[in-house]
Design a protein around this motif. Sequence first.
Motif, PDB file in Angstrom:
ATOM      1  N   VAL A 189       1.064 -11.837 -27.051  1.00 20.85           N
ATOM      2  CA  VAL A 189       0.213 -11.175 -28.039  1.00 20.85           C
ATOM      3  C   VAL A 189      -0.999 -10.639 -27.284  1.00 20.85           C
ATOM      4  CG1 VAL A 189      -1.186 -11.422 -30.118  1.00 20.85           C
ATOM      5  CG2 VAL A 189       0.956 -12.702 -29.907  1.00 20.85           C
ATOM      6  N   LEU A 190      -1.240  -9.338 -27.408  1.00 19.24           N
ATOM      7  CA  LEU A 190      -2.399  -8.718 -26.794  1.00 19.24           C
ATOM      8  C   LEU A 190      -3.263  -8.150 -27.899  1.00 19.24           C
ATOM      9  CD1 LEU A 190      -4.014  -7.747 -24.357  1.00 19.24           C
ATOM     10  CD2 LEU A 190      -2.490  -5.755 -24.231  1.00 19.24           C
ATOM     11  N   GLY A 191      -4.428  -8.767 -28.093  1.00 20.30           N
ATOM     12  CA  GLY A 191      -5.373  -8.320 -29.104  1.00 20.30           C
ATOM     13  C   GLY A 191      -6.399  -7.390 -28.485  1.00 20.30           C
ATOM     14  N   LEU A 192      -6.376  -6.138 -28.901  1.00 21.49           N
ATOM     15  CA  LEU A 192      -7.295  -5.131 -28.386  1.00 21.49           C
ATOM     16  C   LEU A 192      -8.514  -5.038 -29.297  1.00 21.49           C
ATOM     17  CD1 LEU A 192      -4.723  -2.244 -27.727  1.00 21.49           C
ATOM     18  CD2 LEU A 192      -5.416  -4.083 -26.167  1.00 21.49           C
ATOM     19  N   PRO A 193      -9.686  -4.789 -28.735  1.00 19.66           N
ATOM     20  CA  PRO A 193     -10.868  -4.590 -29.568  1.00 19.66           C
ATOM     21  C   PRO A 193     -10.681  -3.390 -30.485  1.00 19.66           C
ATOM     22  CG  PRO A 193     -11.448  -4.798 -27.243  1.00 19.66           C
ATOM     23  CD  PRO A 193      -9.966  -4.668 -27.310  1.00 19.66           C
ATOM     24  N   GLY A 194     -11.438  -3.332 -31.560  1.00 15.12           N
ATOM     25  CA  GLY A 194     -11.325  -2.226 -32.508  1.00 15.12           C
ATOM     26  C   GLY A 194     -11.959  -0.936 -32.032  1.00 15.12           C
ATOM     27  N   ASN A 195     -12.898  -1.009 -31.111  1.00 13.62           N
ATOM     28  CA  ASN A 195     -13.517   0.187 -30.555  1.00 13.62           C
ATOM     29  C   ASN A 195     -12.441   0.971 -29.799  1.00 13.62           C
ATOM     30  OD1 ASN A 195     -14.614   1.571 -28.068  1.00 13.62           O
ATOM     31  ND2 ASN A 195     -16.545   1.168 -29.126  1.00 13.62           N
ATOM     32  N   PRO A 196     -12.223   2.246 -30.134  1.00 13.17           N
ATOM     33  CA  PRO A 196     -11.124   2.990 -29.512  1.00 13.17           C
ATOM     34  C   PRO A 196     -11.175   3.051 -27.985  1.00 13.17           C
ATOM     35  CG  PRO A 196     -11.882   4.152 -31.451  1.00 13.17           C
ATOM     36  CD  PRO A 196     -12.863   3.030 -31.213  1.00 13.17           C
ATOM     37  N   VAL A 197     -12.344   3.277 -27.409  1.00 12.31           N
ATOM     38  CA  VAL A 197     -12.446   3.344 -25.948  1.00 12.31           C
ATOM     39  C   VAL A 197     -12.117   1.980 -25.340  1.00 12.31           C
ATOM     40  CG1 VAL A 197     -14.029   3.719 -24.004  1.00 12.31           C
ATOM     41  CG2 VAL A 197     -14.085   5.254 -25.973  1.00 12.31           C
ATOM     42  N   ALA A 198     -12.660   0.926 -25.924  1.00 15.42           N
ATOM     43  CA  ALA A 198     -12.379  -0.423 -25.428  1.00 15.42           C
ATOM     44  C   ALA A 198     -10.912  -0.785 -25.610  1.00 15.42           C
ATOM     45  CB  ALA A 198     -13.267  -1.443 -26.143  1.00 15.42           C
ATOM     46  N   ALA A 199     -10.313  -0.362 -26.709  1.00 15.42           N
ATOM     47  CA  ALA A 199      -8.905  -0.657 -26.961  1.00 15.42           C
ATOM     48  C   ALA A 199      -8.010  -0.007 -25.913  1.00 15.42           C
ATOM     49  CB  ALA A 199      -8.505  -0.198 -28.365  1.00 15.42           C
ATOM     50  N   VAL A 200      -8.263   1.258 -25.624  1.00 18.94           N
ATOM     51  CA  VAL A 200      -7.434   1.974 -24.643  1.00 18.94           C
ATOM     52  C   VAL A 200      -7.624   1.385 -23.251  1.00 18.94           C
ATOM     53  CG1 VAL A 200      -7.083   4.198 -23.487  1.00 18.94           C
ATOM     54  CG2 VAL A 200      -7.265   4.099 -25.982  1.00 18.94           C
ATOM     55  N   SER A 201      -8.862   1.120 -22.858  1.00 20.83           N
ATOM     56  CA  SER A 201      -9.084   0.579 -21.513  1.00 20.83           C
ATOM     57  C   SER A 201      -8.475  -0.816 -21.378  1.00 20.83           C
ATOM     58  CB  SER A 201     -10.564   0.583 -21.149  1.00 20.83           C
ATOM     59  OG  SER A 201     -11.312  -0.185 -22.048  1.00 20.83           O
ATOM     60  N   THR A 202      -8.578  -1.633 -22.414  1.00 24.33           N
ATOM     61  CA  THR A 202      -7.966  -2.965 -22.380  1.00 24.33           C
ATOM     62  C   THR A 202      -6.453  -2.854 -22.277  1.00 24.33           C
ATOM     63  OG1 THR A 202      -9.778  -3.926 -23.666  1.00 24.33           O
ATOM     64  CG2 THR A 202      -7.702  -5.135 -23.642  1.00 24.33           C
ATOM     65  N   LEU A 203      -5.857  -1.968 -23.070  1.00 22.90           N
ATOM     66  CA  LEU A 203      -4.403  -1.778 -23.027  1.00 22.90           C
ATOM     67  C   LEU A 203      -3.947  -1.369 -21.632  1.00 22.90           C
ATOM     68  CD1 LEU A 203      -1.757  -1.500 -24.855  1.00 22.90           C
ATOM     69  CD2 LEU A 203      -2.192   0.939 -24.627  1.00 22.90           C
ATOM     70  N   LEU A 204      -4.661  -0.421 -21.019  1.00 22.78           N
ATOM     71  CA  LEU A 204      -4.243   0.110 -19.723  1.00 22.78           C
ATOM     72  C   LEU A 204      -4.414  -0.896 -18.585  1.00 22.78           C
ATOM     73  CD1 LEU A 204      -5.530   3.793 -19.979  1.00 22.78           C
ATOM     74  CD2 LEU A 204      -3.224   2.898 -20.422  1.00 22.78           C
ATOM     75  N   VAL A 205      -5.244  -1.894 -18.784  1.00 25.95           N
ATOM     76  CA  VAL A 205      -5.400  -2.948 -17.772  1.00 25.95           C
ATOM     77  C   VAL A 205      -4.436  -4.099 -18.033  1.00 25.95           C
ATOM     78  CG1 VAL A 205      -6.978  -4.727 -16.905  1.00 25.95           C
ATOM     79  CG2 VAL A 205      -7.783  -2.397 -17.221  1.00 25.95           C
ATOM     80  N   MET A 206      -4.344  -4.525 -19.270  1.00 25.39           N
ATOM     81  CA  MET A 206      -3.615  -5.751 -19.590  1.00 25.39           C
ATOM     82  C   MET A 206      -2.113  -5.562 -19.788  1.00 25.39           C
ATOM     83  SD  MET A 206      -5.889  -8.169 -19.540  1.00 25.39           S
ATOM     84  CE  MET A 206      -5.268  -9.522 -20.517  1.00 25.39           C
ATOM     85  N   LEU A 207      -1.692  -4.494 -20.467  1.00 23.06           N
ATOM     86  CA  LEU A 207      -0.263  -4.347 -20.764  1.00 23.06           C
ATOM     87  C   LEU A 207       0.595  -4.174 -19.510  1.00 23.06           C
ATOM     88  CD1 LEU A 207       1.811  -4.504 -22.986  1.00 23.06           C
ATOM     89  CD2 LEU A 207       1.613  -2.025 -23.258  1.00 23.06           C
TER      90      LEU A 207
END
Length: 175
Positions: free
Chosen positions: A139-157
């Motif tokens: 389970v990968l929970g991304l922040p709701g802020n769009p910029v933070a969500a995309v950057s988190t996804l691109l690092v973690m996924l």
Amino acid sequence: AVSPAVVSAAASGEVAELRVRGPLRVHIVLTGDEIRRTGPLREGQTRDSLGPVLPDLVRWCGATVVGEGHLRDTADGFDALFTGTDADAIVIVGATGGGAADQLRGALTRAGAQVVVERVRCKPGGSQVAATLPDGRAVLGLPGNPVAAVSTLLVMLPAIADGRTLRTPTIPVTA
């Protein structure tokens, strides 16, 4: 990855069958009563700017999207989600903070998940969470802020996909 070179090498060695893993199968979920995907915005609503691009970003990370959905801010929505999909990983946007509507962390506790990343020290994006459900799904929970969500996804996924498929991580580009 099973490339033409791998198929050729296997055929040369008279290997008729190969055991392979992957790609990682991902279910994407956006959360929040305030998120509106279509139609005119009402007071207090926000346009869904991530839903249209997340599937492409997930594929860019080397995973396959097998489902998408939206969860309202309810106490039991995540419980149903965790039992309702057999995807290898669930990527959730929002509900990771500490507000009254943020239900993800409580649902992870109820599900018996092992939290691997609790939070990180960055803004925006510090509320991200990564966990493993008892059956092994990520389970990968991304922040709701769009910029933070995309950057988190691109690092973690990509890291999750590498670990789950035994894929060799790419060498980071530095300058």
